[in-house]
Write an enzyme that holds these catalytic residues in place. Structure first.
Site, PDB file in Angstrom:
ATOM      1  N   GLU A   1       0.829  -1.224   0.000  1.00  0.00           N
ATOM      2  CA  GLU A   1       0.000   0.000   0.000  1.00  0.00           C
ATOM      3  C   GLU A   1       0.855   1.263   0.000  1.00  0.00           C
ATOM      4  OE1 GLU A   1      -2.996  -0.277  -0.662  1.00  0.00           O
ATOM      5  OE2 GLU A   1      -3.378  -2.353  -0.170  1.00  0.00           O
ATOM      6  N   GLY A   2       1.989   1.189  -0.646  1.00  0.00           N
ATOM      7  CA  GLY A   2       2.885   2.344  -0.702  1.00  0.00           C
ATOM      8  C   GLY A   2       3.958   2.248   0.364  1.00  0.00           C
TER       9      GLY A   2
END
Lengths: 596, 596
Positions: B438-439
């Protein structure tokens, strides 16, 4: 996932920071000329990079396994260890009298770093043999030396350290294994030892277990522990192997990392008693074991440095290869991720901490050589005290650092880092043992506070800080933002370290728990200040060489930038650590057990 | 290795720091009374602790496996996920219109923390479904909502996010998967997606893949990406399952951690094309995906907090049980290791950081509720900006923190921590993904610098800092060393954060690489300052309750001591981080690529 030994940095540190030229003039160290050093390192680099390093990842995937009391090591280990012994690498630092090369610790140190960078799991068997050799050299009888040393030094046999029992981990006072004298000079040993690294394997003909145990009339606690040699196979008078001894491996552990290194549960005496002989005198076992342990602790510090170097190299290779996203400063297409500032920051953090720890460890090795070889007893004594101050810092800080570095190493790889096949995760797993075995970081910190700081009222620590201050003054002789920043951070760092040493000495009697609540932060502070000191010395040396126009300018410039990074990003934590130690004990001990 | 949800702390944070009483007065949040909240949390705690938590370690040992395109999840997952859906937990925060409970985010947040503390591998399937639900609620057509939402909310079906491709990790501009319109409103999708969490499994009847792809005439880069629904099984008009779609799992990854969660490589369109329907408008896919991603990022922050809590509980249990060495202050026999100062220090570090991150996340959730439900548009807009500033910090800092905590968790266990069966090592392995998916932390930090700080000239950041200062003033109203220390460190922290915000805004145009070289340290600084702020608020609230003589005095006193610890040991790093950011960019970018 290859490994290229950082020979340029190693030789720079040895020559410019650790004073190889001086070490080589010490009695008994004459063979260690700078040229010899370079040749030895190059040969060792070939062996470690070419033979051992390729085994690291496959051996993690297919670790050592136990079957019916036997341990089969990972594919390739047997051949590699044979080659290691035959090439004389096990004997680098051991006396020529027993077949070793008799080289100083300063020269053995990079060799040990390289072997560990290549494979910690593999290197452990050699590290344990080194410890056994040290202990027998110091405390063994002539007969024991004659029986065991040459075999250990040549790598024909290997050694182990048998300390831990289920109820006796950090606390050796709790050791219960017993040794009953048989009246013929031998003892029968009974007990269970756990976490025995290479306690069983197929790499050598015999395994020389050094075992802590109690004799029947021994006093309680650590003053009643004796050290015994309990070989896997008994040794006949002519040196040939005799009967199988009653020391058996009943299982090996399923571990987070260093999976190729078998961690054994050893059962002594389940079938009538394991035959052992006493090393040195009864009840002095802990003292002898500390000889092994101090050598091994320094060695574990090198494991941290080797692992960090390997993780760094792997991250650099990935960062140069992996193309993702545009350059922030505006190029059109995607670029390799080494162009992205945060990847750079991580790589510089990995690099600068690895270099700082390497410099501190090699300088420590040189001080150890002075402590053992200098003709002047006073110099020897002072050097020994300095070295002993450094050992817990090198062990504790370099290994904690290696976990930071391995974590960044995975992070640089992004999602690929989490996939085992990439290999970055192995370093993250392997690193976690380094702050635990041979004494946890807290045990190192206890040693730093108790034996190394309080006992002499902080005298050795302050003498070292005075040397740091001399380097600060040197930094002021150079112009430019890099040297200014280094000077400022080093001055803040040495002030913080001095304040903490004074705090420790002043408060140990009135509030022992408060002092020990800050022991690990103190160790970390000492690590970054002394590491920062070595990086500053490195920058000074590099700047001098640049001024002379000699050598590899790109290397020297990189060294200065790396030292600057370390000062800004690592050494800058020093004042915060001081606050945590000097003012921060209240919160540590405030809760009752029930409040947790 | 059991898990007891920290309900007392959760409710304290919700009531005293996050203002549950106020949230409950917002339109649409009326059901969330403090009593309801307590009841929901208690029920959820029973489910997570009783049903899910026992699966965590066995499922790591026997992870999901792939065979011939099918993935079989670990033993017990199927039954647990069925129970999870049937009890309505998947629907806690989703609209009642589609079968959810319609509760505010502040109430869903502790539930998500608990599920992740119980098992991150298990919780991921629910987290991904949450994201898919959010995206369809925002951008789905009425028909898509009718077809998919109730099934997702009930847990009958699950959702996935298909972003990553081999050449497109952090850089979604590089997405190549294509979607060809068929003229009948559907598209045929072709491409390979990797790292797809729960991309294939046996927990639900259908899997709703949300897939980023390009239509034939789409512009290059991120502005040419569209979002498609590509279900595993096509859905008939009556809602029943139709044909198997051409979306197949060709393998799953062999990972460092979260092993029970299958990470799939999905092949779309190898047998003629996978049928998909467009979500929203063409070329706006990234925008919609960010809806999922922002929800998921907050959720991953909660994973960090849940994992940290679990690791902390396990370490506390071991430290109370394991007897080793005497008490420093001089008791005769050996004591449990919780009496040893460095074990205490580690436990307090784990505890204080977990509590700080929990407080910040829950306060963030409440601000999100205000942003969505407040009647005043101005208040909504301001709250949304504040929430969006906090999301990268909560995701980035809480997950980095969880790695520190998991590492200490292993360390508290000593040698036992390195043995997989102990279970502490699993947290250390699992935690490493949280700073990546998610980054990565760097991606969060880019967001914090770019969209969240520079875009508004630091206005939101400074408004938050003004609130921190108000808490500093409050701290000054109390006497005693604890509050003095907190005030001093918080003041130094907020000054550091303000200086960094000003530095970022002032230098982004002239030296973008220097600013981004400090982006992750800025995120970390913001995390510890805002976490320290919440701990200070907690200490103030606790002191007030103690003054009133109400509630659990031991809990309040522990909260104050824990806040003090955080200030001394964590917040004290703030000035060093400021130095690293503001003065430390030179070393980051100094080396050429060749010098690495």
């Amino acid at each position: 996932m290859s490994y290229q030994a950082p020979l340029k940095d190693m030789l720079f540190v040895m020559n410019e920071l650790a004073g190889l030229a001086d070490i080589h003039t010490l009695p008994g160290c004459e063979d260690a000329t700078p040229d010899t050093a370079e040749a030895v390192l190059e040969e060792n680099a070939k062996f470690c990079g070419g033979v051992v390093a390729p085994l690291n990842w496959p051996s993690d995937k297919e670790p050592s396994f136990w079957h019916d009391g036997q341990v089969t090591t990972s594919k390739g280990f047997k051949e590699a260890f044979k080659a290691y012994g035959e090439a004389g690498w096990q004997g680098v630092q051991h006396p020529t009298e027993f077949g070793g090369q008799g080289l100083p610790k300063l020269l053995a140190t990079p060799c040990i770093e390289m072997l560990n960078a290549a494979s910690i799991s593999f290197a452990l068997v050699a590290l344990l043999s080194d410890g056994a050799i040290e202990a027998l050299l110091t405390a063994g009888s002539d007969e024991q030396k004659a029986t065991y040393l040459e075999k250990l030094v040549s790598g024909k046999w290997t050694g182990t350290m048998n300390l831990t029992e289920p109820q006796a981990g950090s606390d050796l006072a709790a050791v219960r294994t017993r040794a009953e004298p048989q009246g013929d000079g031998t003892y029968k040993v009974f007990g269970t030892k756990i976490f025995i690294t290479y306690g069983e394997h197929d790499l050598a003909e015999n395994i020389v277990h050094l075992v802590l145990a109690r004799t029947p009339d021994a006093p309680a606690g650590v003053k009643g522990i004796s050290l015994f040699i309990v070989p896997k196979f008994l040794v006949n008078a002519d040196g040939s192997l005799g009967e199988r001894n009653d020391a058996h491996c009943v299982s090996i552990e399923h571990k987070l990392g260093i999976k190729a290194s078998p961690t054994a549960v050893l059962q002594f005496g389940d079938h009538g008693g394991a035959i052992g002989t006493l090393v040195g005198e009864e009840n002095r076992g802990l003292e002898y074991m500390f000889i092994m342990m101090n050598a091994a602790r320094f060695g574990v510090g090198l494991q941290g440095i080797g692992l960090a170097e390997r993780a760094y190299q792997q991250a650099v290779a990935f960062a140069k290869e992996r193309v993702q996203s545009r350059d922030l400063a505006g190029s059109a297409g995607p670029v390799s991720i080494i162009h992205h500032p945060d990847v750079r920051r991580m790589l510089m953090s990995m690099r600068s901490q690895t270099e700082a720890a390497r410099a501190l460890a090699y300088v420590g090795a040189a001080i150890s050589d002075v402590a053992h070889h200098h003709p002047d007893a006073q110099v020897r004594a002072e050097s020994l005290a300095t070295y002993e101050y450094l050992v817990p810092i090198i062990k504790g800080w370099a290994t904690e650092m290696s976990q930071d570095v391995a974590r960044d190493g995975v992070q640089v790889h992004g999602g690929m880092g989490f996939i085992e096949e990439t290999g970055a995760a192995q370093h993250y797993r392997d690193a976690k043992i380094l702050t635990i075995y041979e004494g946890t970081t807290a045990i190192q910190a206890n040693d730093l506070v108790g034996r190394k700081t309080v006992r002499d009222g902080g005298a050795v620590a302050k003498a070292i800080i005075a040397q740091v201050r001399a380097t600060e003054a040197q930094l002021g002789e150079f112009t430019g933002a890099d040297f200014q920043a280094m000077q400022r951070h080093l001055a803040e760092g040495s002030a913080a370290l001095e304040a903490v040493v004074e705090y420790v000495v002043a408060n140990i009697k009135t509030d022992i728990k408060a002092v020990f609540a800050g022991s690990v932060p103190y160790l970390k502070l000492a690590g970054i200040v002394l590491g920062g000191w070595q990086m500053a010395r490195a920058a000074v040396a590099a700047q001098q060489r640049l001024g002379e126009g000699s050598g590899d300018a790109a290397f020297y410039k990189a060294k200065i930038s790396t030292a600057r990074f370390f000062a800004d990003h690592v050494l800058s934590q020093a004042p915060g650590l001081r606050a945590a130690i000097v003012d921060g004990s209240a919160g540590v001990m405030a809760l009752s057990e029930e409040q947790f």
